[in-house]
Design a protein around this motif. Structure first.
Motif, mmCIF file in Angstrom:
data_model
loop_
_atom_site.group_PDB
_atom_site.id
_atom_site.type_symbol
_atom_site.label_atom_id
_atom_site.label_comp_id
_atom_site.label_asym_id
_atom_site.label_seq_id
_atom_site.Cartn_x
_atom_site.Cartn_y
_atom_site.Cartn_z
ATOM 1 N N MET A 1 -19.668 7.995 -19.848
ATOM 2 C CA MET A 1 -18.835 7.458 -20.916
ATOM 3 C C MET A 1 -17.474 7.018 -20.387
ATOM 4 S SD MET A 1 -19.701 10.385 -23.784
ATOM 5 C CE MET A 1 -18.608 9.679 -25.014
ATOM 6 N N GLN A 2 -17.059 5.792 -20.723
ATOM 7 C CA GLN A 2 -15.723 5.263 -20.416
ATOM 8 C C GLN A 2 -15.335 5.474 -18.944
ATOM 9 O OE1 GLN A 2 -13.538 7.179 -23.822
ATOM 10 N NE2 GLN A 2 -12.987 5.041 -24.219
ATOM 11 N N THR A 3 -16.262 5.149 -18.082
ATOM 12 C CA THR A 3 -16.052 5.374 -16.645
ATOM 13 C C THR A 3 -14.854 4.601 -16.118
ATOM 14 O OG1 THR A 3 -18.415 5.740 -16.339
ATOM 15 C CG2 THR A 3 -17.125 5.223 -14.374
ATOM 16 N N ARG A 4 -14.719 3.354 -16.502
ATOM 17 C CA ARG A 4 -13.623 2.520 -15.999
ATOM 18 C C ARG A 4 -12.271 3.102 -16.386
ATOM 19 N NH1 ARG A 4 -11.785 -2.650 -18.325
ATOM 20 N NH2 ARG A 4 -10.586 -3.799 -16.764
ATOM 21 N N GLU A 5 -12.144 3.533 -17.633
ATOM 22 C CA GLU A 5 -10.888 4.098 -18.116
ATOM 23 C C GLU A 5 -10.564 5.409 -17.402
ATOM 24 O OE1 GLU A 5 -13.346 3.007 -19.933
ATOM 25 O OE2 GLU A 5 -12.608 1.598 -21.449
ATOM 26 N N LYS A 6 -11.567 6.268 -17.263
ATOM 27 C CA LYS A 6 -11.355 7.558 -16.599
ATOM 28 C C LYS A 6 -10.944 7.374 -15.139
ATOM 29 C CE LYS A 6 -14.544 10.190 -19.513
ATOM 30 N NZ LYS A 6 -15.813 10.952 -19.566
ATOM 31 N N MET A 7 -11.556 6.417 -14.464
ATOM 32 C CA MET A 7 -11.231 6.164 -13.062
ATOM 33 C C MET A 7 -9.779 5.712 -12.910
ATOM 34 S SD MET A 7 -14.710 4.317 -11.683
ATOM 35 C CE MET A 7 -14.056 4.019 -10.053
ATOM 36 N N ALA A 8 -9.315 4.848 -13.811
ATOM 37 C CA ALA A 8 -7.931 4.359 -13.743
ATOM 38 C C ALA A 8 -6.944 5.494 -13.976
ATOM 39 C CB ALA A 8 -7.717 3.247 -14.770
ATOM 40 N N ILE A 9 -7.227 6.336 -14.962
ATOM 41 C CA ILE A 9 -6.358 7.476 -15.250
ATOM 42 C C ILE A 9 -6.345 8.442 -14.068
ATOM 43 C CG2 ILE A 9 -6.054 9.491 -16.745
ATOM 44 C CD1 ILE A 9 -7.373 7.757 -18.998
ATOM 45 N N ALA A 10 -7.529 8.715 -13.529
ATOM 46 C CA ALA A 10 -7.651 9.661 -12.415
ATOM 47 C C ALA A 10 -6.950 9.154 -11.163
ATOM 48 C CB ALA A 10 -9.131 9.908 -12.120
ATOM 49 N N LYS A 11 -7.038 7.874 -10.906
ATOM 50 C CA LYS A 11 -6.387 7.294 -9.724
ATOM 51 C C LYS A 11 -4.878 7.475 -9.801
ATOM 52 C CE LYS A 11 -6.129 3.005 -7.025
ATOM 53 N NZ LYS A 11 -6.600 1.587 -6.945
ATOM 54 N N TYR A 12 -4.312 7.206 -10.979
ATOM 55 C CA TYR A 12 -2.870 7.385 -11.138
ATOM 56 C C TYR A 12 -2.500 8.859 -11.013
ATOM 57 C CZ TYR A 12 1.770 7.596 -13.144
ATOM 58 O OH TYR A 12 3.104 7.847 -13.323
ATOM 59 N N GLY B 1 -13.801 19.191 -15.716
ATOM 60 C CA GLY B 1 -13.966 18.026 -16.587
ATOM 61 C C GLY B 1 -14.283 16.781 -15.795
ATOM 62 N N THR B 2 -14.793 15.767 -16.480
ATOM 63 C CA THR B 2 -15.196 14.547 -15.778
ATOM 64 C C THR B 2 -14.017 13.667 -15.395
ATOM 65 O OG1 THR B 2 -15.606 13.501 -17.939
ATOM 66 C CG2 THR B 2 -17.489 14.481 -16.818
ATOM 67 N N THR B 3 -12.972 13.617 -16.224
ATOM 68 C CA THR B 3 -11.813 12.784 -15.869
ATOM 69 C C THR B 3 -11.071 13.387 -14.681
ATOM 70 O OG1 THR B 3 -11.607 12.180 -18.209
ATOM 71 C CG2 THR B 3 -9.808 11.547 -16.748
ATOM 72 N N THR B 4 -10.850 14.698 -14.714
ATOM 73 C CA THR B 4 -10.241 15.351 -13.551
ATOM 74 C C THR B 4 -11.178 15.252 -12.340
ATOM 75 O OG1 THR B 4 -11.095 17.490 -14.326
ATOM 76 C CG2 THR B 4 -8.807 16.950 -14.859
ATOM 77 N N GLY B 5 -12.473 15.235 -12.601
ATOM 78 C CA GLY B 5 -13.440 15.089 -11.516
ATOM 79 C C GLY B 5 -13.294 13.772 -10.783
ATOM 80 N N TRP B 6 -12.948 12.721 -11.516
ATOM 81 C CA TRP B 6 -12.743 11.420 -10.878
ATOM 82 C C TRP B 6 -11.532 11.432 -9.947
ATOM 83 C CZ3 TRP B 6 -16.012 7.750 -10.091
ATOM 84 C CH2 TRP B 6 -17.046 7.506 -10.987
ATOM 85 N N MET B 7 -10.620 12.372 -10.149
ATOM 86 C CA MET B 7 -9.468 12.465 -9.255
ATOM 87 C C MET B 7 -9.896 12.736 -7.811
ATOM 88 S SD MET B 7 -6.656 14.646 -11.483
ATOM 89 C CE MET B 7 -5.534 14.734 -10.071
#
Length: 253
Positions: free
Chosen positions: A77-88, A104-110
């Motif tokens: 879900m919302q992979t593109r958005e999560k990746m941008a947030i995680a990168k920052y 969590g998945t968003t922190t996981g993208w970090m």
């Protein structure tokens, strides 16, 4: 009358009357129909009222949900958005930081973007700890009970472990971001771990990672209010409530 002032008055009228028509608002504010309709649309998108045919009605109480998706479902879900947030978020980590990394998945993208080997990483996510260790970073995994659906370590032992540490920066996921309820999650055990970690993170460095669709959502348990937090998101609601808060809106790649 300034647009913002007029819109605030519209919200008050809707709350007092529970419903109001475009025609009534035209007469009250001596404004054109197109102006009133534009105001209603803006306020509806901001979550201040509900737009209906011919006017607006007051918001109903927020629906509280206990739905908890699995890690695999969330990853899709919302992979593109999560990746941008995680990168920052990852770019904020500095040498010698003591970092708390929430499950969590968003922190996981970090983990795709963390490059600072001089920091210490403390986490309650088994998958996060494994990947960080494989990369050669100094990582500490919080002990406790493993929750299968979210792959998070929770429980009283986890809370006690976290209370031993003081974090210079903390990165947290959330299921909901609400004006009155703060940051919420469906599970009390996860909420207690998050709450403890937030409290032990330096004020102003408590980073909450949440996509724009989390605003207005409410889950069963509040783990933090807004004091000392910074929200990282890709889309900020137009509601004036959020204007005075520390919210950083990241650009999508």
């Amino acid at each position: 009358m300034l647009t913002e002032k007029r819109q605030e008055e519209i919200v008050k009228l809707v709350q007092e009357r529970e419903s109001i028509t475009v025609q009534e608002l035209k007469e009250i504010f001596q404004a054109s129909e197109s102006t009133i309709r534009r105001d209603i649309t803006t306020l509806d998108k901001a979550g201040r009222l509900t737009k209906v045919f011919g006017g607006a009605i007051a918001l109903q109480d927020s629906k509280i949900t206990n739905q908890e998706l699995s890690v695999r479902q969330k990853q899709e879900m919302q992979t593109r958005e999560k990746m941008a947030i995680a990168k920052y978020a990852a770019s904020l980590i500095e040498p010698d930081d003591c970092v708390y990394l929430d499950a969590g998945t968003t922190t996981g993208w970090m983990l795709e973007y963390i490059r600072e080997p001089g920091a210490t990483y403390i986490t309650n996510a088994v998958a996060h700890a494994k990947r960080l260790a494989e990369t050669g970073f100094h990582v500490i995994l919080i002990g406790g009970e493993l929750k299968g659906s979210t792959e998070a370590v929770v429980g009283a032992e986890a809370v006690l472990n976290i209370q031993k540490y003081h974090f210079s920066k903390g990165f947290f996921g959330t299921n909901g971001i609400h004006q009155k309820m703060g940051f919420t999650t469906p599970d009390i055990n996860e909420a207690l771990v998050k709450q403890s970690a937030v409290r032990n993170t330096q004020s102003g460095n408590r980073f909450i990672l949440g996509t724009g669709e989390k605003f207005g959502q409410v889950c069963a348990v509040t783990f933090s209010h807004f004091d000392g937090t910074v929200i990282l998101t890709e889309e900020v609601p137009e509601d004036s409530f959020w204007k005075g808060m520390d919210i950083r809106c990241v650009k999508l790649d």
